[in-house]
Design a protein around this motif. Structure first.
Motif, PDB file in Angstrom:
ATOM      1  N   THR A 382       0.822  -1.210   0.000  1.00  0.00           N
ATOM      2  CA  THR A 382       0.000   0.000   0.000  1.00  0.00           C
ATOM      3  C   THR A 382       0.854   1.258   0.000  1.00  0.00           C
ATOM      4  N   LEU A 627      -2.189 -11.700   1.894  1.00  0.00           N
ATOM      5  CA  LEU A 627      -3.165 -11.422   0.843  1.00  0.00           C
ATOM      6  C   LEU A 627      -4.398 -12.314   0.970  1.00  0.00           C
ATOM      7  N   THR A 649      -6.452  -4.884  -0.025  1.00  0.00           N
ATOM      8  CA  THR A 649      -5.344  -5.821  -0.228  1.00  0.00           C
ATOM      9  C   THR A 649      -5.672  -7.231   0.238  1.00  0.00           C
TER      10      THR A 649
END
Length: 758
Positions: A382, A627, A649
């Motif tokens: 991110t 993830l 995410t």
């Protein structure tokens, strides 16, 4: 008066429009990128419809391209910078002395504090991925009317060290790495910071507290704490956010946010602040709501994030127009903040100065820790690809939040085959007790395979050793240039297979003939598929590469896709290679020298760099694992959503694509060795075990007639995707492991590699 104001506003808007032009690298970098790609000035001139002399002028800096050719030129350079990045290994040294937090050799003497020399008033400050603020109305006003102190040129290389009172000498941090040449930027809105380490700003991003009235910061600096800060947490937090501490963690992307100060509490510091030596609630790993520390924070109007006050508490106040963002990250070492499997044994017990150096090195090369290495790996994605940016609404002329192209900007539901069993999508399709079959679930995991001992040949049984080789940063290498889905999945019946389209496909690969001495590339167990099953795009593309006709009957595809993980890979690759270089293992070593250096590394006494290296590797695997974070807590019931699903995410499809690619890369190399008669006896994730006549990799890895490594096979070296020696055992030991149904690759080092987080 209104006419004059409109005229002024128009002039300011013109400046803003000029400042918003597509950023370009430094002229020297433009030339380097062209030459690295093997392109001539004539080729670029023809593509951009300009004269060759114009390209020469752009590369020398005499002139700059104007719209619309500037945007096209910036696009070209951005693409070339992805193919030919400057990193900490191949970067040329600075042509002029620099003074910054990373290069402290030529810094002014500490007894002669100096202030940064301002540039000429006519020059506006240079903004880049490190110091560029997120555009907003206030920022626009600052750009329109800079103060005299803001007119100096500031970038990732020449950032001046802030003036400070005389104090301990500044030391160059261990393994600061080479400094790359300056780059102004590589693209509007989506360009991450270059692959070089983040330069230190202020007193660094963190301090380590040891219960005394001093805080240990970067480069051996000792910062005095204000009265009460040693025993009062609200006072300590206020100090950490103030100018006296001057803790700074610069953003990694122009549209990102600066990191929060990190306060690392040793056992003595935690005790002084009234925290217990251990967390009694081992299930939730957080302080109870009635603990005095929480009441003290609430009284001072500080809040905690949803995960509460655990080993990595984040303490904040909601942002306001007057105070802005106020947030501090804590790491409580006696509560296990530094997991031994990720950071190494006894790292949390190091003296405070060494801990500060260790964590600062990780912060400058990877990210200021925000939790476990798995959390940091996910946060790094991110930080390098922020979900949103500030953009001006052409209708209202106001700044608004807009998605960043190529980033994960919103949470999306997985396709049913991609979702884990407990996901609401699966619960809506199947009863709780249902066991999904391969044609209902995507099963892309790492290898765990052993060869049937009955398939050992007579020649193999005459060999004396079992030698394990391990792929460096296998999952990171798999992420390089990997196209992954950005948006939601689209269900597509009877699709035509496209190897460049991310997604999962239902296909039957059971008819493909495979060598039983090799694991199947299509399943984690290495056993051949028995019927239709779901596969990620890289797996099915490899089946096509092997000559198998691919005719999927169904697919969940992501038309909106891109190389989301490229910047993540680049930063972690450079962090790994630079740390290995500091430990004496460089890319220029011969194979024999590399093996010798790696053997010496196992006994390397450096208490800072070895934990950093371990943490970098754990960041890769942990970030990929996050993830697809599964639900936690005894109170969870299958079918209910859990907090991780709210993240953009949370993307099991990206995880599957990375693992699929890593497994395919492994099989491709094993297949190349099989062509010359070498077959593994076991594979575990990124480690393969071969039988050998000698104890080392050079005793079995095949060579060309010229004595070079076999093209397409395993190659010894430090770079991600190359291999190192994992361990050696006897032939008898390996055969006994196979007979017991155990995986020799798991124990080739003499212990359980998986249990150690490897």
């Amino acid at each position: 008066m209104p006419d004059e104001q409109e005229s002024l506003f128009a002039a300011v808007d013109a400046l803003l429009e000029e400042a918003a032009q597509d950023p370009l690298p430094h002229p020297d970098e433009r030339k380097r990128l062209r030459e690295a790609a093997g392109l001539s000035q004539d080729q670029i001139a023809k593509a951009l419809s300009v004269r060759r002399e114009t390209i020469t002028s752009w590369e020398t800096g005499r002139t700059a391209p104007r719209a619309p050719k500037r945007a096209a030129y910036a696009r070209l350079l951005e693409g070339l910078s992805t193919l030919h990045p400057v990193n900490a290994v191949n970067a040329p040294p600075p042509t002029e002395p620099t003074v910054n937090g990373v290069n402290g050799v030529n810094a002014p003497a500490p007894n002669q504090p100096t202030a940064p020399t301002p540039a000429a008033p006519a020059k506006a400050r240079t903004l880049n991925a490190v110091n560029a603020p997120t555009p907003d109305p206030a920022a626009a006003a600052q750009l329109a009317a800079p103060t005299p102190a803001e007119t100096q040129t500031v970038n990732a290389v020449n950032a001046p060290t802030p003036a400070r009172a005389a104090g301990p000498p500044r030391r160059t941090p261990s393994g600061s790495g080479a400094q790359p040449r300056f780059r102004e930027g590589t693209g509007r809105g989506t360009a991450p910071q270059g692959p070089h380490p983040t330069p230190l700003e202020g007193n660094g991003p963190l301090v380590v507290l040891d219960g005394t009235d001093k805080a240990h910061a970067a480069q051996g600096l000792l910062l005095p704490l204000p009265p009460k800060a040693r025993t009062d947490l609200p006072t300590l937090i206020a100090w950490a956010l103030g100018p006296e501490a001057n803790l700074r963690s610069p953003r990694l992307h122009r549209n990102g946010k600066d990191g929060d100060p990190l306060l690392v509490l040793t056992a003595a510091a935690a005790e002084a602040l009234g925290l217990p030596p251990t967390l009694e609630d081992r299930r939730t790993l957080r302080l109870p709501d009635d603990h005095p520390t929480l009441k003290l924070l609430a009284k001072a109007k500080w809040q905690l994030t949803r995960r509460g006050f655990g080993p990595w508490p984040r303490i904040y106040r909601p942002a306001s127009p007057t105070t802005g963002r106020q947030c501090v990250q804590l790491a409580v070492l006696p509560w296990g903040a530094l997991d031994a499997r990720a950071w190494g044994e006894h790292t949390a017990e190091l003296p405070a100065p060494e801990l500060a150096a260790l964590l600062t090195t990780y912060a400058t090369r990877v990210l200021t820790p925000r939790g476990s290495t798995a959390v940091s790996g996910l946060e790094l994605m991110t930080a390098l690809r922020p979900p949103t940016r500030a953009a001006r609404n052409p209708e209202t002329n106001l700044w608004e939040s807009a998605p960043v192209p190529g980033s994960l900007s919103r949470a999306v539901d997985p396709a049913p085959p991609e979702a884990p069993d407990e996901h609401p999508v699966v619960a809506a399709l199947h009863p709780r007790s249902h066991q999904r079959t391969p044609d209902q679930v995507l099963d892309e995991e790492a290898y765990d395979w052993i060869r049937d001992p009955q398939l050992l040949t007579d020649a193999e049984c005459t060999r004396t050793h079992a030698v394990g080789i391990d792929v460096n940063m296998a999952f990171a290498a798999a992420a390089n240039r990997l196209l992954v889905g950005i948006g939601p999945a689209v269900h597509t019946p009877a699709p035509r297979f496209d190897p460049k389209m991310p997604g999962c496909w239902l296909a039957d690969l059971s008819s493909l003939e495979l060598d039983p001495r090799l694991p199947s590339p299509f399943t984690p167990s290495g056993l051949p598929p028995t019927g239709p099953a779901w596969y990620a795009t890289p797996t099915l593309a490899y089946a096509q590469e092997l000559g198998h006709p691919v005719h999927p009957t169904e697919a969940w595809l992501r038309p909106d896709h891109g190389p989301y993980l490229d910047a993540w890979y680049t930063r972690l690759r450079d962090a790994y290679v630079a740390t290995m270089a500091d430990l004496g293992v460089t890319s220029g070593l011969s194979e024999t020298e590399f093996l010798t250096a790696m053997a010496e590394l196992q006994e390397h006494p450096d208490p800072v760099l070895k934990p950093v290296l371990s943490a970098i590797k754990s960041t890769v695997k942990g970030g990929i694992g996050k993830l697809r974070e599964r639900p936690q807590g005894a109170g969870y019931r299958p079918g209910e959503p859990w907090p991780a699903l709210e993240r953009p995410t949370w993307r099991p499809d990206i995880r599957a694509a990375v693992i699929s690619t890593a497994r395919v890369n492994m099989h491709r190399k094993m297949l190349r060795l099989a062509a010359v008669g070498l077959h593994p006896i076991a594979v575990l994730s990124d480690c393969a075990v071969y039988l050998s006549d000698g104890p080392g990799p050079l005793d079995f890895l095949p060579r060309t007639p010229e004595g070079k490594p076999l093209p397409g096979g395993f190659r010894l070296g430090v770079s991600p995707g190359m291999v190192k020696h994992e361990g050696t055992q006897s032939l008898l030991w390996a055969v006994e492991m196979l007979d017991q149904g155990l995986n020799p690759a798991r124990h080739i080092k003499g212990h359980d590699a998986a249990a150690d987080g490897e």
